[in-house]
Scaffold this active site. Sequence first.
Site, PDB file in Angstrom:
ATOM      1  N   HIS A   1       2.084   4.541  25.321  1.00 32.40           N
ATOM      2  CA  HIS A   1       3.168   3.611  25.658  1.00 32.40           C
ATOM      3  C   HIS A   1       3.429   3.535  27.164  1.00 32.40           C
ATOM      4  O   HIS A   1       4.487   3.084  27.590  1.00 32.40           O
ATOM      5  CB  HIS A   1       4.465   3.995  24.923  1.00 32.40           C
ATOM      6  CG  HIS A   1       4.418   3.673  23.450  1.00 32.40           C
ATOM      7  ND1 HIS A   1       5.273   4.228  22.518  1.00 32.40           N
ATOM      8  CD2 HIS A   1       3.616   2.833  22.749  1.00 32.40           C
ATOM      9  CE1 HIS A   1       4.994   3.744  21.320  1.00 32.40           C
ATOM     10  NE2 HIS A   1       3.988   2.907  21.421  1.00 32.40           N
TER      11      HIS A   1
ATOM     12  N   GLY B   1       7.995  15.691  16.851  1.00 35.61           N
ATOM     13  CA  GLY B   1       9.055  14.932  17.508  1.00 35.61           C
ATOM     14  C   GLY B   1       8.903  13.428  17.459  1.00 35.61           C
ATOM     15  O   GLY B   1       9.298  12.741  18.393  1.00 35.61           O
ATOM     16  N   THR B   2       8.368  12.928  16.360  1.00 36.10           N
ATOM     17  CA  THR B   2       8.267  11.476  16.249  1.00 36.10           C
ATOM     18  C   THR B   2       8.746  11.003  14.882  1.00 36.10           C
ATOM     19  O   THR B   2       8.492  11.646  13.864  1.00 36.10           O
ATOM     20  CB  THR B   2       6.822  10.971  16.495  1.00 36.10           C
ATOM     21  OG1 THR B   2       6.789   9.562  16.259  1.00 36.10           O
ATOM     22  CG2 THR B   2       5.791  11.669  15.619  1.00 36.10           C
ATOM     23  N   SER B   3       9.449   9.865  14.889  1.00 34.78           N
ATOM     24  CA  SER B   3       9.937   9.290  13.631  1.00 34.78           C
ATOM     25  C   SER B   3       8.856   8.455  12.949  1.00 34.78           C
ATOM     26  O   SER B   3       9.060   7.964  11.844  1.00 34.78           O
ATOM     27  CB  SER B   3      11.163   8.422  13.903  1.00 34.78           C
ATOM     28  OG  SER B   3      10.804   7.357  14.763  1.00 34.78           O
TER      29      SER B   3
ATOM     30  N   GLN C   1       3.522   9.358  22.763  1.00 29.00           N
ATOM     31  CA  GLN C   1       4.231   8.081  22.851  1.00 29.00           C
ATOM     32  C   GLN C   1       5.224   8.130  24.005  1.00 29.00           C
ATOM     33  O   GLN C   1       5.855   7.135  24.328  1.00 29.00           O
ATOM     34  CB  GLN C   1       4.981   7.822  21.538  1.00 29.00           C
ATOM     35  CG  GLN C   1       4.062   7.715  20.338  1.00 29.00           C
ATOM     36  CD  GLN C   1       4.812   7.879  19.022  1.00 29.00           C
ATOM     37  OE1 GLN C   1       5.381   6.923  18.501  1.00 29.00           O
ATOM     38  NE2 GLN C   1       4.840   9.085  18.498  1.00 29.00           N
ATOM     39  N   ASN C   2       5.359   9.309  24.617  1.00 33.23           N
ATOM     40  CA  ASN C   2       6.370   9.482  25.663  1.00 33.23           C
ATOM     41  C   ASN C   2       5.888   8.933  26.995  1.00 33.23           C
ATOM     42  O   ASN C   2       4.715   9.024  27.334  1.00 33.23           O
ATOM     43  CB  ASN C   2       6.728  10.962  25.810  1.00 33.23           C
ATOM     44  CG  ASN C   2       7.320  11.514  24.525  1.00 33.23           C
ATOM     45  OD1 ASN C   2       7.709  10.741  23.654  1.00 33.23           O
ATOM     46  ND2 ASN C   2       7.364  12.813  24.404  1.00 33.23           N
TER      47      ASN C   2
ATOM     48  N   ARG D   1      16.188   6.092  33.245  1.00 34.61           N
ATOM     49  CA  ARG D   1      15.242   6.947  32.490  1.00 34.61           C
ATOM     50  C   ARG D   1      14.383   7.762  33.467  1.00 34.61           C
ATOM     51  O   ARG D   1      14.137   8.934  33.273  1.00 34.61           O
ATOM     52  CB  ARG D   1      14.287   6.113  31.619  1.00 34.61           C
ATOM     53  CG  ARG D   1      14.904   5.092  30.684  1.00 34.61           C
ATOM     54  CD  ARG D   1      15.389   5.726  29.397  1.00 34.61           C
ATOM     55  NE  ARG D   1      16.625   6.462  29.559  1.00 34.61           N
ATOM     56  CZ  ARG D   1      17.842   5.913  29.746  1.00 34.61           C
ATOM     57  NH1 ARG D   1      17.995   4.605  29.789  1.00 34.61           N
ATOM     58  NH2 ARG D   1      18.913   6.660  29.892  1.00 34.61           N
TER      59      ARG D   1
ATOM     60  N   TYR E   1      15.281   1.422  33.117  1.00 35.84           N
ATOM     61  CA  TYR E   1      14.161   2.328  33.385  1.00 35.84           C
ATOM     62  C   TYR E   1      14.394   3.192  34.624  1.00 35.84           C
ATOM     63  O   TYR E   1      13.889   4.320  34.686  1.00 35.84           O
ATOM     64  CB  TYR E   1      12.835   1.556  33.458  1.00 35.84           C
ATOM     65  CG  TYR E   1      12.386   1.131  32.076  1.00 35.84           C
ATOM     66  CD1 TYR E   1      11.829   2.062  31.202  1.00 35.84           C
ATOM     67  CD2 TYR E   1      12.576  -0.167  31.625  1.00 35.84           C
ATOM     68  CE1 TYR E   1      11.449   1.700  29.918  1.00 35.84           C
ATOM     69  CE2 TYR E   1      12.198  -0.542  30.342  1.00 35.84           C
ATOM     70  CZ  TYR E   1      11.632   0.400  29.493  1.00 35.84           C
ATOM     71  OH  TYR E   1      11.273   0.050  28.217  1.00 35.84           O
TER      72      TYR E   1
HETATM   73  P1  OAD Z   1      12.320   8.536  17.833  1.00 34.43           P
HETATM   74  O1  OAD Z   1      13.600   8.602  18.584  1.00 34.43           O
HETATM   75  O2  OAD Z   1      12.085   7.365  16.942  1.00 34.43           O
HETATM   76  O3  OAD Z   1      12.145   9.841  16.962  1.00 34.43           O
HETATM   77  C1  OAD Z   1      12.350  11.100  17.527  1.00 34.43           C
HETATM   78  C2  OAD Z   1      12.035  12.150  16.473  1.00 34.43           C
HETATM   79  O4  OAD Z   1      12.163  13.430  17.066  1.00 34.43           O
HETATM   80  C3  OAD Z   1      12.954  12.137  15.250  1.00 34.43           C
HETATM   81  O5  OAD Z   1      12.183  12.234  14.070  1.00 34.43           O
HETATM   82  C4  OAD Z   1      13.809  13.407  15.423  1.00 34.43           C
HETATM   83  O6  OAD Z   1      14.147  14.008  14.191  1.00 34.43           O
HETATM   84  C5  OAD Z   1      12.843  14.283  16.199  1.00 34.43           C
HETATM   85  N1  OAD Z   1      13.514  15.297  17.030  1.00 34.43           N
HETATM   86  C6  OAD Z   1      14.747  15.268  17.604  1.00 34.43           C
HETATM   87  N2  OAD Z   1      14.984  16.398  18.273  1.00 34.43           N
HETATM   88  C7  OAD Z   1      13.894  17.179  18.126  1.00 34.43           C
HETATM   89  C8  OAD Z   1      13.521  18.494  18.566  1.00 34.43           C
HETATM   90  N3  OAD Z   1      14.344  19.221  19.322  1.00 34.43           N
HETATM   91  N4  OAD Z   1      12.311  18.970  18.207  1.00 34.43           N
HETATM   92  C9  OAD Z   1      11.460  18.225  17.449  1.00 34.43           C
HETATM   93  N5  OAD Z   1      11.754  16.993  16.998  1.00 34.43           N
HETATM   94  C10 OAD Z   1      12.947  16.472  17.335  1.00 34.43           C
HETATM   95  O7  OAD Z   1      11.136   8.683  18.931  1.00 34.43           O
HETATM   96  P2  OAD Z   1       9.588   8.289  18.818  1.00 34.43           P
HETATM   97  O8  OAD Z   1       9.065   8.525  17.454  1.00 34.43           O
HETATM   98  O9  OAD Z   1       8.913   8.942  19.962  1.00 34.43           O
HETATM   99  O10 OAD Z   1       8.488   3.090  22.295  1.00 34.43           O
HETATM  100  O11 OAD Z   1       9.675   6.743  19.088  1.00 34.43           O
HETATM  101  C11 OAD Z   1       8.512   5.998  19.143  1.00 34.43           C
HETATM  102  C12 OAD Z   1       8.669   4.886  20.129  1.00 34.43           C
HETATM  103  O12 OAD Z   1       9.869   4.152  19.876  1.00 34.43           O
HETATM  104  C13 OAD Z   1       8.836   5.317  21.563  1.00 34.43           C
HETATM  105  O13 OAD Z   1       7.600   5.631  22.193  1.00 34.43           O
HETATM  106  C14 OAD Z   1       9.479   4.126  22.190  1.00 34.43           C
HETATM  107  C15 OAD Z   1      10.504   3.824  21.134  1.00 34.43           C
HETATM  108  O14 OAD Z   1      10.931   2.515  21.041  1.00 34.43           O
HETATM  109  C16 OAD Z   1       8.634   2.084  23.179  1.00 34.43           C
HETATM  110  O15 OAD Z   1       9.594   1.991  23.927  1.00 34.43           O
HETATM  111  C17 OAD Z   1       7.496   1.116  23.168  1.00 34.43           C
END
Ligand code: OAD
Length: 231
Positions: A105, A171-173, A87-88, A57, A54
């Site tokens: 988060h 930007g979230t999976s 979630q960031n 980060r 961290y």
């Molecule tokens: P992920 O890394 O799972 O997903 C990131 C998403 O962003 C993917 O769908 C990519 O396709 C997309 N992406 C990448 N580059 C991009 C761009 N330039 N513009 C738009 N989208 C883009 O991240 P999160 O969904 O945020 O939690 O992950 C959720 C949680 O998992 C986080 O908060 C964290 C992690 O483990 C904890 O640590 C509790």
Amino acid sequence: MKEKLVVFSGAGVSAESGLKTFRDMGGLWHEYALEEVASPKGWRANPAAVLRFYNERRQAVLQAQPNAAHLAIADLEAVFDVVVITQNIDDLHERAGSSHVVHVHGEILKARSSVDASLIHVLDKPTIELGEVCAKGSQLRPDVVWFGENVRHMVACEQHFATATRILAVGTSLTVYPVAGLVEVASDAAERYFVSPEIQKLPYGFRFLQGPATVVVPHIARCWLEGRQPE
Ligand code: OAD
């Protein structure tokens, strides 16, 4: 009264600011075992490794700048009642000017006691070291949510999703629950957009606009501010 607009963001919105995502190629969870650096078990086994993860980060966040997507989201406040649910753990939405940001988060720029979750303070330096303790004498840890811990503000977030007339997810999976499930609480009447560079599982009722956040989010924001429908 202004129309309620929810922005739901994940790591992808900060990717073009130079912060790594978690699950893309080169993402953090390919480099690190999440149970070792982001779980209570990992913390008990090796707090130094968790703090180091961290600290790195946090240093990256401090060097990063908000990008065009963060700025466009902040601009939406001119017309809409905007709630950013993120979630960031970075502060790029705040630095871009968003005034109502909910961190489900946690926040990396804050530290908290490892025995009392209510003892939280904003850090005045980039690192937390072993041996640095809270007012109750326990080791400080980052104020972030680890796997196996409760996420924050879920009831309020469900209410925001249910009452918003526009929702922009970016930007979230959508892999980490319960937060990913928020998209299902949205009203059927809401105008809903999902932004990502890759085609992925699309939540019900969302329109997909493909592309990077810094291109697509300013486009959507411009359309909404001018009273047009984004395409
Ligand atoms: P992920 O890394 O799972 O997903 C990131 C998403 O962003 C993917 O769908 C990519 O396709 C997309 N992406 C990448 N580059 C991009 C761009 N330039 N513009 C738009 N989208 C883009 O991240 P999160 O969904 O945020 O939690 O992950 C959720 C949680 O998992 C986080 O908060 C964290 C992690 O483990 C904890 O640590 C509790």
